[in-house]
Design a protein around this motif. Structure first.
Motif, mmCIF file in Angstrom:
data_model
loop_
_atom_site.group_PDB
_atom_site.id
_atom_site.type_symbol
_atom_site.label_atom_id
_atom_site.label_comp_id
_atom_site.label_asym_id
_atom_site.label_seq_id
_atom_site.Cartn_x
_atom_site.Cartn_y
_atom_site.Cartn_z
ATOM 1 N N VAL A 50 5.188 7.697 4.298
ATOM 2 C CA VAL A 50 3.769 7.981 4.068
ATOM 3 C C VAL A 50 3.236 6.727 3.375
ATOM 4 O O VAL A 50 3.873 6.216 2.456
ATOM 5 N N ARG A 51 2.098 6.219 3.849
ATOM 6 C CA ARG A 51 1.647 4.911 3.380
ATOM 7 C C ARG A 51 0.135 4.767 3.553
ATOM 8 O O ARG A 51 -0.510 5.618 4.132
ATOM 9 N N GLY A 52 -0.382 3.631 3.046
ATOM 10 C CA GLY A 52 -1.837 3.462 3.050
ATOM 11 C C GLY A 52 -2.344 3.995 1.713
ATOM 12 O O GLY A 52 -1.939 5.096 1.300
ATOM 13 N N ALA A 53 -3.205 3.210 1.047
ATOM 14 C CA ALA A 53 -3.559 3.528 -0.341
ATOM 15 C C ALA A 53 -4.011 4.985 -0.573
ATOM 16 O O ALA A 53 -3.426 5.687 -1.412
ATOM 17 N N PRO A 54 -5.035 5.481 0.159
ATOM 18 C CA PRO A 54 -5.468 6.854 -0.125
ATOM 19 C C PRO A 54 -4.378 7.897 0.174
ATOM 20 O O PRO A 54 -4.205 8.853 -0.611
ATOM 21 N N SER A 93 7.152 4.090 -7.547
ATOM 22 C CA SER A 93 7.506 3.990 -6.124
ATOM 23 C C SER A 93 6.890 2.764 -5.452
ATOM 24 O O SER A 93 7.540 2.097 -4.658
ATOM 25 N N ARG A 94 5.632 2.462 -5.753
ATOM 26 C CA ARG A 94 4.994 1.257 -5.196
ATOM 27 C C ARG A 94 3.956 0.756 -6.216
ATOM 28 O O ARG A 94 3.208 1.567 -6.771
ATOM 29 N N PRO A 95 3.827 -0.555 -6.414
ATOM 30 C CA PRO A 95 2.965 -1.020 -7.511
ATOM 31 C C PRO A 95 1.516 -1.391 -7.166
ATOM 32 O O PRO A 95 0.688 -1.467 -8.067
ATOM 33 N N GLY A 173 -9.654 7.652 8.042
ATOM 34 C CA GLY A 173 -9.376 6.308 7.569
ATOM 35 C C GLY A 173 -10.554 5.690 6.846
ATOM 36 O O GLY A 173 -11.582 6.337 6.612
ATOM 37 N N THR A 174 -10.393 4.405 6.523
ATOM 38 C CA THR A 174 -11.485 3.669 5.879
ATOM 39 C C THR A 174 -12.027 2.659 6.897
ATOM 40 O O THR A 174 -13.084 2.879 7.470
ATOM 41 N N ALA A 175 -11.256 1.606 7.174
ATOM 42 C CA ALA A 175 -11.727 0.611 8.157
ATOM 43 C C ALA A 175 -11.880 1.209 9.551
ATOM 44 O O ALA A 175 -12.735 0.779 10.331
ATOM 45 N N LEU A 200 4.720 -4.055 10.893
ATOM 46 C CA LEU A 200 4.073 -3.713 12.170
ATOM 47 C C LEU A 200 3.155 -2.491 12.136
ATOM 48 O O LEU A 200 3.075 -1.731 13.110
ATOM 49 N N GLN A 201 2.454 -2.324 11.015
ATOM 50 C CA GLN A 201 1.543 -1.167 10.926
ATOM 51 C C GLN A 201 0.448 -1.232 11.994
ATOM 52 O O GLN A 201 -0.026 -0.208 12.467
ATOM 53 N N GLY A 202 0.031 -2.448 12.354
ATOM 54 C CA GLY A 202 -1.014 -2.581 13.376
ATOM 55 C C GLY A 202 -0.489 -2.196 14.742
ATOM 56 O O GLY A 202 -1.112 -1.433 15.486
ATOM 57 N N GLY A 240 -8.984 -2.435 5.375
ATOM 58 C CA GLY A 240 -8.934 -1.539 4.225
ATOM 59 C C GLY A 240 -8.605 -2.325 2.962
ATOM 60 O O GLY A 240 -8.689 -3.557 2.934
ATOM 61 N N CYS A 241 -8.216 -1.607 1.918
ATOM 62 C CA CYS A 241 -7.882 -2.282 0.657
ATOM 63 C C CYS A 241 -6.915 -1.414 -0.138
ATOM 64 O O CYS A 241 -6.912 -0.188 -0.006
ATOM 65 N N ASP A 242 -6.100 -2.076 -0.936
ATOM 66 C CA ASP A 242 -5.153 -1.370 -1.808
ATOM 67 C C ASP A 242 -5.585 -1.387 -3.260
ATOM 68 O O ASP A 242 -5.256 -0.497 -4.032
ATOM 69 N N ARG A 243 -6.301 -2.460 -3.616
ATOM 70 C CA ARG A 243 -6.870 -2.528 -4.970
ATOM 71 C C ARG A 243 -7.956 -3.600 -4.960
ATOM 72 O O ARG A 243 -7.722 -4.735 -4.555
ATOM 73 N N ALA A 251 -6.875 -6.886 -2.915
ATOM 74 C CA ALA A 251 -5.499 -6.866 -2.409
ATOM 75 C C ALA A 251 -5.439 -5.942 -1.199
ATOM 76 O O ALA A 251 -5.909 -4.807 -1.248
ATOM 77 N N ASN A 252 -4.890 -6.451 -0.127
ATOM 78 C CA ASN A 252 -4.655 -5.636 1.065
ATOM 79 C C ASN A 252 -3.406 -6.196 1.748
ATOM 80 O O ASN A 252 -2.813 -7.187 1.291
ATOM 81 N N LYS A 253 -2.995 -5.568 2.813
ATOM 82 C CA LYS A 253 -1.757 -5.939 3.513
ATOM 83 C C LYS A 253 -1.633 -7.445 3.704
ATOM 84 O O LYS A 253 -2.610 -8.115 4.042
ATOM 85 N N ILE A 254 -0.414 -7.942 3.532
ATOM 86 C CA ILE A 254 -0.145 -9.371 3.677
ATOM 87 C C ILE A 254 -0.727 -9.882 5.012
ATOM 88 O O ILE A 254 -0.549 -9.243 6.058
#
Ligand code: MRU
Length: 350
Positions: A50-54, A93-95, A173-175, A200-202, A240-243, A251-254
């Motif tokens: 399970v992933r993605g900020a929200p 779990s994730r920072p 989603g957001t984006a 490979l989330q995209g 989207g964004c993570d912070r 901050a968003n995906k590399i």
């Protein structure tokens, strides 16, 4: 709104387990996992099942409820001690995505607000709060979609990076929310999805969910963003964004910051879309955001039948990067659209 056809994260009918669509199995297999322990929940977040900020925030809220539901504590103090321990554990779990901490703090506030109630009443309040976090996220994402759509025109070519769709949130989603909304209104966007190495989330997730919704989506490798922009096929970038820091650094995906630099070079608007819960006013700039480092095997082993680099090779695998505020055209939230200077415009949301 379009029927999305699947749910990302929810509680089972008896509220005994958190159920997630295992995103590491997509697009090959649609498999739901039923998680009942804090260790299972921690692992699912860490491994990006399970992933993605929200969605991480929602999973943390359901997760802490599930983890303390069976507590035998008889007093508020002993219950809170147990709750705080699980909170600390899940926080590790994730920072990077602030929604994890935001949701856990919200659950914490809920416990404290009910201090004078019985432990079983506190558990009920936690159940209600976690469901509220999910329901609110769905409404917030829908609103982000409406605000985002106001920036777009029918027929546009859109580039997106990573997955900021239903799989990353409660729904829509957001984006990707304006894309779903546009699809419903016949906007016929042409979406280009960066594959988003290394996980490979995209490729695995964004193309899967947009394709299911009938959106025209084309998969490209990350190093092809420049050519599709130069070809004139991209009219806006949506990510989207993570912070988001108080000055707009995001901050968003590399790989996101590279896309923003390219977009600026080609004069293409670069939009960040996210809920206000992803804005961290405590972080003054991007330098205050902790970037998650992940195992190097993800770069050369995890998605291949055999290793694609010499065994033991040195690696550097940051999961996120920070896009400078100056490269962002606008930040779209459920409360409205912020434009530079973000130090001033983001304040209006709080
Ligand atoms: O490592 P991930 O897959 O959790 O990273 C996800 C992203 O970077 C998303 O773009 C972000 O969380 C926004 S999701 C609406």
């Amino acid at each position: 709104m379009l029927d999305i056809g699947f749910d990302t994260v929810f509680l089972d009918d008896d509220n005994n387990a958190m159920v997630i669509l295992d995103q590491t199995q997509l697009p090959g297999k649609t498999q739901y996992l039923s998680l009942k322990t804090k260790e299972e929940i921690w692992n699912a977040i860490y491994k990006l099942q399970v992933r993605g900020a929200p969605a991480i925030g929602i999973a943390a809220a359901f997760g802490i409820y599930i983890s303390v539901k069976g507590s035998s504590a008889g007093t508020y103090d002993s219950f809170y001690e147990e709750f705080a321990e699980v909170k600390k554990y899940l926080s590790s779990s994730r920072p990077t995505a602030v929604n994890l901490f935001w949701a856990l703090d919200r659950m914490d506030d809920c416990v404290k607000r009910h201090k004078d109630r019985s432990v079983s009443e506190i558990k009920q309040a936690l159940l209600k709060e976690s469901n509220k976090i999910l329901e609110e996220d769905i409404k917030v994402c829908r609103k982000i979609g409406e605000n985002g759509l106001s920036l777009l025109k029918p027929g546009m070519g859109l580039l997106t990076h990573c997955n900021a769709g239903t799989l990353a949130t409660g729904k829509y989603g957001t984006a990707l929310s304006p894309i779903y909304l546009g699809q419903e209104k016949g906007y016929r966007f042409k979406v280009y999805a960066d594959e988003t190495r290394p996980l490979l989330q995209g490729a695995r997730l964004t193309t899967w969910e947009l394709n299911q919704a009938g959106v025209d989506v084309t998969l490209i490798c990350d190093n092809m963003a420049s050519i599709v922009m130069k070809n004139g096929w991209i009219h806006a970038v949506v990510v989207g964004c993570d912070r988001v820091a108080a000055n707009g650094d995001t901050a968003n995906k590399i790989g996101t910051s590279g896309v923003a630099v390219l977009a600026k070079r080609y004069g293409i608007p670069f939009y960040v879309l996210g809920p206000t819960s992803t804005i961290d006013m405590q972080a003054k700039t991007g330098r205050d955001i902790r970037i998650e480092q992940r195992p190097g095997e993800e770069i050369y082993k995890e998605w291949y039948s055999k290793p694609m680099a010499p065994e033991g090779i040195k690696t550097y695998n940051p999961a996120f990067d920070v896009t400078d505020a100056e490269d962002i055209t606008a930040i779209v939230t459920e409360k409205g659209i912020a434009y530079p200077p973000y130090t001033e415009s983001l304040c209006q949301f709080f």
